[in-house]
Design a protein around this motif. Structure first.
Motif, PDB file in Angstrom:
ATOM      1  N   ARG A 127     -14.969   0.658  -2.420  1.00 26.32           N
ATOM      2  CA  ARG A 127     -13.429  -1.012  -3.406  1.00 26.32           C
ATOM      3  C   ARG A 127     -12.587   0.100  -3.492  1.00 26.32           C
ATOM      4  O   ARG A 127     -11.400  -0.078  -4.024  1.00 26.32           O
ATOM      5  N   ALA A 128     -13.235   0.553  -4.885  1.00 27.89           N
ATOM      6  CA  ALA A 128     -12.386   1.470  -5.438  1.00 27.89           C
ATOM      7  C   ALA A 128     -12.151   2.557  -5.292  1.00 27.89           C
ATOM      8  O   ALA A 128     -11.134   2.461  -5.946  1.00 27.89           O
ATOM      9  N   ALA A 129     -12.670   3.284  -4.687  1.00 25.94           N
ATOM     10  CA  ALA A 129     -11.117   4.263  -3.591  1.00 25.94           C
ATOM     11  C   ALA A 129     -10.325   3.898  -3.211  1.00 25.94           C
ATOM     12  O   ALA A 129      -9.542   4.193  -3.847  1.00 25.94           O
ATOM     13  N   LEU A 130     -10.451   2.532  -3.046  1.00 25.31           N
ATOM     14  CA  LEU A 130      -9.536   1.764  -1.809  1.00 25.31           C
ATOM     15  C   LEU A 130      -8.402   1.995  -2.919  1.00 25.31           C
ATOM     16  O   LEU A 130      -6.762   1.782  -2.662  1.00 25.31           O
ATOM     17  N   GLN A 131      -8.879   1.012  -3.925  1.00 23.15           N
ATOM     18  CA  GLN A 131      -8.319  -0.328  -4.766  1.00 23.15           C
ATOM     19  C   GLN A 131      -7.088   1.417  -5.677  1.00 23.15           C
ATOM     20  O   GLN A 131      -6.028   1.336  -5.673  1.00 23.15           O
ATOM     21  N   ASP A 175       0.543   0.438  -8.858  1.00 22.16           N
ATOM     22  CA  ASP A 175      -0.277  -0.695 -10.185  1.00 22.16           C
ATOM     23  C   ASP A 175      -0.145  -2.417 -10.272  1.00 22.16           C
ATOM     24  O   ASP A 175       0.462  -2.897  -9.432  1.00 22.16           O
ATOM     25  N   GLY A 176      -0.686  -3.062 -10.207  1.00 22.28           N
ATOM     26  CA  GLY A 176      -0.669  -4.553 -10.160  1.00 22.28           C
ATOM     27  C   GLY A 176      -1.079  -5.086  -8.674  1.00 22.28           C
ATOM     28  O   GLY A 176      -1.393  -6.415  -8.266  1.00 22.28           O
ATOM     29  N   GLU A 177      -1.254  -4.203  -7.558  1.00 20.44           N
ATOM     30  CA  GLU A 177      -1.878  -4.631  -6.475  1.00 20.44           C
ATOM     31  C   GLU A 177      -3.091  -4.404  -6.681  1.00 20.44           C
ATOM     32  O   GLU A 177      -4.076  -3.989  -6.498  1.00 20.44           O
TER      33      GLU A 177
END
Lengths: 485, 253
Positions: free
Chosen positions: B102-106, B111-113
């Motif tokens: 999830r962090a990798a996709l984030q 920014d802000g999404e």
């Protein structure tokens, strides 16, 4: 020193250090702002008997409290700095250059509307009123020496729960609080508990009646606004038989070029079968000396749990303790410390077993980044005549880059053969390969480090109320983002 | 269609040259296998392309869809579409696979999404079903205490979720028993398609029975010395690497 007056004066004030994005919640950048205040009550700079008399008179205290303070001051002057074991950095505190009491008045407001504008703005920026609405049973917001706001939800006060500041507590409920005030942590416990006993102001006094389980946490927020200032709150929580309460505290201060002192004393009393959980998420600016004494007494079948997160400050020395006084009492310290460049987190725990079948658990995790330094000091004492006592101690240190330093000083004295203890310690590193692995998945170096750190403390963070574990994660993200060169 | 071009690449570790002028183009949909004896620079090649800080590219060029990636940090290269399946994946204690992905996709969002959590889990579970991975798997900490097979499965799942343009698979078959090997190969075969170029680095022909390559290259002493189709792999399996060395020696003489 100004003479004491009753009127609350709010001066025209200029805003300094405006942030572009006043984020809700507490993070280091969000805390880094201050308002120029003119204080109605100012004890001036330096420490003497006059300082004490001034503080006591503006608070209209009973004579015994003034006596208590003056005795403590003598004690403070007579005690040496504990530099034979602690860091020499303590010698850099100049007690005569600190301001000991600054306030706009001694009576906290019961609604945010009544709170003076700049103080209200400060707490709004820090997100306190919002948190209060969302998930708290009561809030006390201290601004420098006094609480500016203090309120408890009606549903909780109707249960007989008392949640006031220390001034009010000692004045309105002396019969309740005098019995335990200064008894868990005696004045002369250490030099800084003596200092606090002399100049204390603010902090929470809480009483939870027998059998009452406070459903939502009570929260105190401690804000230092002034430069060269010392904040000395005094907190006393009494959980009567079979009651339960969760108390959370947050703290921030702006970054000043000169040092600021925060030296609190927190005493907890859990009577028979009571449960107290005390959660701290400290986020002081890196000019703050944070020298705090915290201890609780757990009576029969009672439970005291300290959850202590130390991020920020220049030097923190704090070793929350539990005296396990009654049979089957349980004590726990969960401690997370993050030392970044220029910071020293000297933290730990103290467990004193004083009855049979008492158990204690200490889990301490420290993260040292860059030049940051972490020290764990633990004391576990189980005397020979007891039986069935158990202690578990775990200390884990995570080092990020080779300059970091970590020390562990566990002192476990278990006498007799009817008690047990186990101690585990580990030191690990965030390796270059681990960071590369995460970067290869698309995370920046800062995001990677922050994820590694959050993973390291994950098992502890899960024990927090959700709002605070989210907050803690955000704080770590910010610290780690900032630490990547 | 994506394309990774490696042009006359030279790579050093601590001043020792390991890759000595290697050129190769991988187009979307193609599977290239690089084979060769130990110590010929196969792993170095993949790590250098991924941007490991220990590896210095002294000359040459690596272009992804015509744009050089060599000035980019490792994480920028990853987000541009380069995926490295590690031979020895790192353990990340306390971070679940689900949170890590999830962090990798984030990190790929602006920014802000914010990533849409329910959509994310839907997609994650769909990929896991496709790869026949048990749902419980993603609540475990990344590679922490994993067996060799679990580590490789974790790599494949990450690859499926991150949908790279080019996957560099470094000795993905090492340390795997035949069942694990089949799972990994099934995973890669499932993902094969015009959107994905694959560089398979392997020591053994065995993996190539399951993932049939379009091209096979033999790497020796930092260079590709022979290229062919899948039959080359069989030839190597039958004759070993010595005949290549002899061929080279003859050519030089």
């Amino acid at each position: 020193m100004k003479p004491p007056t009753e009127t609350d004066i709010l001066s025209d004030s200029a805003e300094t250090g405006v942030m572009e994005n006043p984020a809700v919640g507490i993070d280091q950048s969000a805390g880094n702002f201050s308002y120029k205040m003119e204080y109605a009550f100012d004890a001036g700079t330096g420490l003497s008997e006059d300082t004490i008399r001034y503080i006591s008179s503006v608070k209209k205290e009973a004579p015994w409290i003034l006596e208590f303070r003056l005795k403590a001051l003598k004690k403070f002057f007579s005690m040496p700095m504990p530099t034979h074991w602690a860091t020499k950095d303590l010698e850099n505190i100049d007690f005569q250059k600190i301001r000991y009491y600054l306030s706009q008045g001694q009576k906290p407001k019961r609604t945010w509307d009544e709170v003076p504008d700049d103080i209200k703005k400060t707490f709004e920026r820090l997100g306190i009123p919002e948190q209060e609405r969302k998930f708290l049973a009561g809030v006390e917001a201290q601004f420098d020496s006094e609480a500016a706001y203090s309120n408890i939800k009606e549903i909780v006060s109707k249960q007989g729960v008392i949640f006031v500041n220390s001034t009010e507590g000692l004045r309105e409920h002396p019969e309740l609080f005098k019995k335990f005030f200064g008894k868990v942590i005696p004045t002369g416990d250490n030099k800084f508990s003596a200092l606090n006993s002399a100049v204390f102001s603010g902090g929470s006094f809480i009483y939870v009646p027998p059998g009452v389980k406070v459903a939502q946490p009570l929260q105190a927020y401690f804000r230092i606004n002034a430069e060269n200032f010392g904040q000395f709150e005094r907190t006393l929580i009494i959980a009567d038989e079979g009651s339960e309460v969760v108390y959370m505290e947050g703290c921030t201060a702006p970054k000043f070029s000169t040092s600021t002192l925060h030296s609190a004393v927190v005493e907890l009393v859990a009577l028979k079968g009571a449960k107290i959980q005390y959660i701290t998420v400290q986020n002081w600016a890196n000019n703050v000396f944070n020298l705090v004494t915290k201890r609780g007494i757990a009576h029969e079948d009672a439970e005291i749990k300290w959850i202590d997160c130390n991020i920020g400050s220049r030097l923190t020395m704090k070793y929350p303790g539990v005296v396990l006084k009654g049979e089957r009492a349980r004590g726990e310290v969960i401690s997370i410390a993050l030392a970044n460049d220029g910071q020293h987190q000297d933290t730990g725990a103290k467990m004193v077993h004083a009855a049979n079948n008492t158990t204690s658990n200490i889990v301490a995790k420290s993260i040292s980044v860059g030049q940051g330094r972490s020290t764990y000091r633990g004391v576990v004492h189980i005397p020979k005549h007891l039986k069935g006592c158990k202690n578990n101690t775990e200390c884990d240190a995570l080092l990020i880059n080779t300059n970091s330093r970590t020390d562990t000083y566990p002192a476990i004295s278990v006498r007799g053969d009817k008690n047990s203890t186990q101690h585990e310690a580990s030191v690990s590193k965030v390796s270059e390969d681990m960071i590369f692995y995460m970067q290869q998945r698309g995370l920046t170096e800062g995001q990677a480090m922050s994820l590694a750190v959050n993973g390291f403390i994950n098992d502890l963070a899960r024990q927090f109320p959700m709002e605070y574990s989210v907050e803690l994660k955000r704080l770590i993200d910010l610290e780690m983002e900032g630490s990547v060169g | 269609m994506s394309q990774l071009e490696i042009k006359n690449l030279h790579v050093s570790i601590a001043d020792k040259e390991i890759v000595k002028g290697l050129s190769l183009t991988i187009k979307g949909g193609e599977v290239h296998a690089i084979m060769g004896p130990n110590g010929t620079g196969k792993s170095t090649l993949s790590k250098a392309i991924a941007g490991h800080p220990d590896y210095t590219i002294t000359s040459g060029e690596v272009l992804l869809d015509g744009v050089s990636i060599l000035e980019k940090e490792a994480d920028e290269r990853a987000r541009a579409g380069i995926f490295l399946a590690f031979q020895y994946p790192s353990e990340i204690p306390g971070v679940s696979i689900a949170n890590f992905l999830r962090a990798a996709l984030q990190a790929r969002l602006a920014d802000g999404e914010e990533i849409d959590a329910s959509g994310y889990y839907k997609r994650l579970y769909a990929k896991m079903d496709l790869l026949k991975i048990d749902r419980k798997f993603t609540s475990r900490a990344v590679n922490d205490g994993f067996s060799g097979g679990e580590k490789k499965r974790c790599e494949i799942l990450q690859m499926a979720m991150l949908e790279p343009k080019v996957a560099l698979m470094d000795e993905t078959d090492s340390g795997l028993d035949i069942d694990a090997l089949r799972i990994v190969a099934d995973g890669v075969n499932t993902m094969r398609g015009p959107g994905l170029g694959v560089l398979l680095i392997t020591h053994y022909q065995r993996l190539l029975d399951y993932i049939v390559p379009d091209y096979v290259h033999v790497m020796y002493d930092g260079r590709i010395v022979k290229s062919g189709d899948k039959t080359l792999a069989h030839e190597l399996e039958a004759k070993g690497y010595d005949w290549i060395k002899k061929e080279l020696a003859t050519a030089k003489a």
